[in-house]
Scaffold this motif. Structure first.
Motif, PDB file in Angstrom:
ATOM      1  N   PHE A  57     -12.343  22.057  18.122  1.00  0.00           N
ATOM      2  CA  PHE A  57     -11.735  23.365  17.894  1.00  0.00           C
ATOM      3  C   PHE A  57     -10.387  23.528  18.593  1.00  0.00           C
ATOM      4  CE2 PHE A  57     -16.178  23.824  16.889  1.00  0.00           C
ATOM      5  CZ  PHE A  57     -16.129  24.486  15.670  1.00  0.00           C
ATOM      6  N   SER A  58      -9.604  22.454  18.543  1.00  0.00           N
ATOM      7  CA  SER A  58      -8.238  22.493  19.040  1.00  0.00           C
ATOM      8  C   SER A  58      -7.393  21.645  18.102  1.00  0.00           C
ATOM      9  CB  SER A  58      -8.163  21.939  20.464  1.00  0.00           C
ATOM     10  OG  SER A  58      -6.827  21.924  20.929  1.00  0.00           O
ATOM     11  N   TYR A  59      -6.386  22.256  17.483  1.00  0.00           N
ATOM     12  CA  TYR A  59      -5.603  21.576  16.446  1.00  0.00           C
ATOM     13  C   TYR A  59      -4.357  20.970  17.061  1.00  0.00           C
ATOM     14  CZ  TYR A  59      -8.757  24.512  13.800  1.00  0.00           C
ATOM     15  OH  TYR A  59      -9.889  25.124  13.330  1.00  0.00           O
ATOM     16  N   LYS A  60      -4.257  19.658  16.973  1.00  0.00           N
ATOM     17  CA  LYS A  60      -3.186  18.928  17.649  1.00  0.00           C
ATOM     18  C   LYS A  60      -2.521  17.959  16.663  1.00  0.00           C
ATOM     19  CE  LYS A  60      -6.380  17.622  20.557  1.00  0.00           C
ATOM     20  NZ  LYS A  60      -7.473  18.518  20.181  1.00  0.00           N
ATOM     21  N   PRO A  61      -1.407  17.361  17.048  1.00  0.00           N
ATOM     22  CA  PRO A  61      -0.721  16.420  16.148  1.00  0.00           C
ATOM     23  C   PRO A  61      -1.341  15.032  16.196  1.00  0.00           C
ATOM     24  CG  PRO A  61       0.536  16.656  18.159  1.00  0.00           C
ATOM     25  CD  PRO A  61      -0.619  17.618  18.266  1.00  0.00           C
ATOM     26  N   ILE A  62      -0.922  14.206  15.264  1.00  0.00           N
ATOM     27  CA  ILE A  62      -1.206  12.777  15.238  1.00  0.00           C
ATOM     28  C   ILE A  62       0.133  12.052  15.141  1.00  0.00           C
ATOM     29  CG2 ILE A  62      -1.995  10.910  13.701  1.00  0.00           C
ATOM     30  CD1 ILE A  62      -4.287  11.937  15.346  1.00  0.00           C
ATOM     31  N   ASP A  63       0.284  10.968  15.870  1.00  0.00           N
ATOM     32  CA  ASP A  63       1.492  10.148  15.792  1.00  0.00           C
ATOM     33  C   ASP A  63       1.172   8.829  15.080  1.00  0.00           C
ATOM     34  OD1 ASP A  63       2.815  12.069  17.271  1.00  0.00           O
ATOM     35  OD2 ASP A  63       2.730  10.953  19.157  1.00  0.00           O
ATOM     36  N   LEU A  83       0.809  -1.214   0.000  1.00  0.00           N
ATOM     37  CA  LEU A  83       0.000   0.000   0.000  1.00  0.00           C
ATOM     38  C   LEU A  83       0.844   1.266   0.000  1.00  0.00           C
ATOM     39  CD1 LEU A  83      -2.571  -0.973   2.812  1.00  0.00           C
ATOM     40  CD2 LEU A  83      -3.051  -0.883   0.349  1.00  0.00           C
ATOM     41  N   VAL A  84       0.249   2.320  -0.538  1.00  0.00           N
ATOM     42  CA  VAL A  84       0.661   3.691  -0.263  1.00  0.00           C
ATOM     43  C   VAL A  84      -0.427   4.266   0.628  1.00  0.00           C
ATOM     44  CG1 VAL A  84       1.107   5.976  -1.192  1.00  0.00           C
ATOM     45  CG2 VAL A  84       1.828   3.957  -2.477  1.00  0.00           C
ATOM     46  N   VAL A  85      -0.051   4.733   1.801  1.00  0.00           N
ATOM     47  CA  VAL A  85      -1.011   5.235   2.783  1.00  0.00           C
ATOM     48  C   VAL A  85      -0.688   6.685   3.102  1.00  0.00           C
ATOM     49  CG1 VAL A  85      -1.984   4.893   5.086  1.00  0.00           C
ATOM     50  CG2 VAL A  85      -1.144   2.922   3.779  1.00  0.00           C
ATOM     51  N   ALA A  86      -1.721   7.504   3.157  1.00  0.00           N
ATOM     52  CA  ALA A  86      -1.554   8.895   3.564  1.00  0.00           C
ATOM     53  C   ALA A  86      -2.463   9.184   4.740  1.00  0.00           C
ATOM     54  CB  ALA A  86      -1.859   9.846   2.407  1.00  0.00           C
ATOM     55  N   MET A  87      -1.952   9.976   5.683  1.00  0.00           N
ATOM     56  CA  MET A  87      -2.682  10.338   6.892  1.00  0.00           C
ATOM     57  C   MET A  87      -2.529  11.823   7.158  1.00  0.00           C
ATOM     58  SD  MET A  87      -1.001   7.278   9.112  1.00  0.00           S
ATOM     59  CE  MET A  87       0.456   7.401   8.064  1.00  0.00           C
ATOM     60  N   THR A  88      -3.487  12.372   7.920  1.00  0.00           N
ATOM     61  CA  THR A  88      -3.397  13.777   8.314  1.00  0.00           C
ATOM     62  C   THR A  88      -3.582  13.924   9.815  1.00  0.00           C
ATOM     63  OG1 THR A  88      -5.765  14.267   8.174  1.00  0.00           O
ATOM     64  CG2 THR A  88      -4.476  14.478   6.130  1.00  0.00           C
ATOM     65  N   ALA A  89      -3.226  15.108  10.291  1.00  0.00           N
ATOM     66  CA  ALA A  89      -3.748  15.630  11.547  1.00  0.00           C
ATOM     67  C   ALA A  89      -4.786  16.656  11.114  1.00  0.00           C
ATOM     68  CB  ALA A  89      -2.647  16.266  12.388  1.00  0.00           C
ATOM     69  N   CYS A  90      -6.063  16.313  11.285  1.00  0.00           N
ATOM     70  CA  CYS A  90      -7.169  17.011  10.622  1.00  0.00           C
ATOM     71  C   CYS A  90      -7.208  18.506  10.944  1.00  0.00           C
ATOM     72  CB  CYS A  90      -8.486  16.345  11.009  1.00  0.00           C
ATOM     73  SG  CYS A  90      -9.934  17.065  10.215  1.00  0.00           S
ATOM     74  N   SER A  91      -7.612  19.279   9.929  1.00  0.00           N
ATOM     75  CA  SER A  91      -7.631  20.741   9.999  1.00  0.00           C
ATOM     76  C   SER A  91      -8.988  21.320  10.353  1.00  0.00           C
ATOM     77  CB  SER A  91      -7.202  21.321   8.639  1.00  0.00           C
ATOM     78  OG  SER A  91      -5.985  20.786   8.197  1.00  0.00           O
ATOM     79  N   ALA A  92     -10.043  20.499  10.455  1.00  0.00           N
ATOM     80  CA  ALA A  92     -11.402  21.002  10.676  1.00  0.00           C
ATOM     81  C   ALA A  92     -11.676  21.160  12.165  1.00  0.00           C
ATOM     82  CB  ALA A  92     -12.428  20.063  10.055  1.00  0.00           C
ATOM     83  N   GLY A  93     -11.943  22.389  12.586  1.00  0.00           N
ATOM     84  CA  GLY A  93     -12.159  22.666  13.998  1.00  0.00           C
ATOM     85  C   GLY A  93     -13.290  21.863  14.600  1.00  0.00           C
ATOM     86  N   GLN A  94     -14.391  21.752  13.885  1.00  0.00           N
ATOM     87  CA  GLN A  94     -15.547  21.038  14.415  1.00  0.00           C
ATOM     88  C   GLN A  94     -15.220  19.573  14.701  1.00  0.00           C
ATOM     89  OE1 GLN A  94     -18.985  20.847  11.795  1.00  0.00           O
ATOM     90  NE2 GLN A  94     -20.359  21.210  13.524  1.00  0.00           N
ATOM     91  N   SER A  95     -14.363  18.985  13.889  1.00  0.00           N
ATOM     92  CA  SER A  95     -13.998  17.581  14.067  1.00  0.00           C
ATOM     93  C   SER A  95     -13.131  17.352  15.295  1.00  0.00           C
ATOM     94  CB  SER A  95     -13.255  17.066  12.830  1.00  0.00           C
ATOM     95  OG  SER A  95     -14.067  17.141  11.689  1.00  0.00           O
TER      96      SER A  95
END
Length: 203
Positions: free
Chosen positions: A185-191, A170-182
């Protein structure tokens, strides 16, 4: 962070290649942070992770330990082998520039998860138009009796994780989501970390 753990900074994305049998562990280090995840067959990039197929074959909206994530060709891509949160979303599309304009009223929307996934996948020639509905890890979407949806704060706590076993290269892509509601309303990292099948075989 544990040795071998990679941090995805807030409002950004990252991609990685997996072999069949490798295990991908996606971690919420601080709690209440969503990660949008998508995947493509590394040997044929026209095959991609399918929300519709996965929900159809599981006969349920919310997938967790023991469930399989399927491709658009109805082939297993991932098996969820461990899940300490138990609530994710596989219905809503990745947040995008247009979504921020339409739903958040931003005059010039940010790229969002759609743009960040596309940026991470660019080395494999995958552009924004090819980013499908993602497996929104830790995202909490409620559906009422009338079918109305509400995006609620994630149920994930600091350290919660999902362990996925790759069932094909696989090629896999991940994010630390940018949508406040999700993300409440606090933007944090993902490991995340990758545990290679080849390393386990040598142990």
């Amino acid at each position: 962070m544990c040795e071998g753990t990679v941090r995805i900074q807030p409002c950004s994305g990252h991609a990685v290649e997996l072999e069949a049998g490798d295990e991908l562990v996606v971690i919420d280090p601080m709690g209440q942070q969503v990660s949008d995840l998508t995947a493509f067959n590394r040997e044929d990039l026209d095959e991609y992770l399918s929300s519709g197929r996965s929900i159809d074959y599981a006969s349920k909206l919310w997938l967790t330990t023991g469930d399989t994530l399927y491709s658009n060709r109805s082939r297993p891509m991932f098996t969820i082998i461990e899940d300490t949160c138990g609530r994710h979303d596989f219905t809503l599309t990745p947040c995008s520039k247009e979504m921020f304009e339409k739903l958040y009223g931003e005059e010039e929307g940010r790229p969002g998860c759609e743009g960040n996934l596309a940026r991470a996948l660019a080395p494999w020639g995958i552009n924004r138009d090819r980013v499908p509905v993602a497996f929104n890890i830790f995202m909490h979407v409620a559906v009422d009796a009338e079918g109305k949806i509400a995006v609620l704060p994630p149920l994930s706590r600091a350290g919660d994780h999902v362990r996925l076993r790759a069932e094909m290269p696989l090629v896999v892509a991940m994010t630390a989501c940018s949508a406040g509601q999700s993300n409440n309303f606090s933007y944090k990292p993902i490991d995340f970390r990758v545990e290679r099948a080849s390393d386990r075989a040598k142990a």
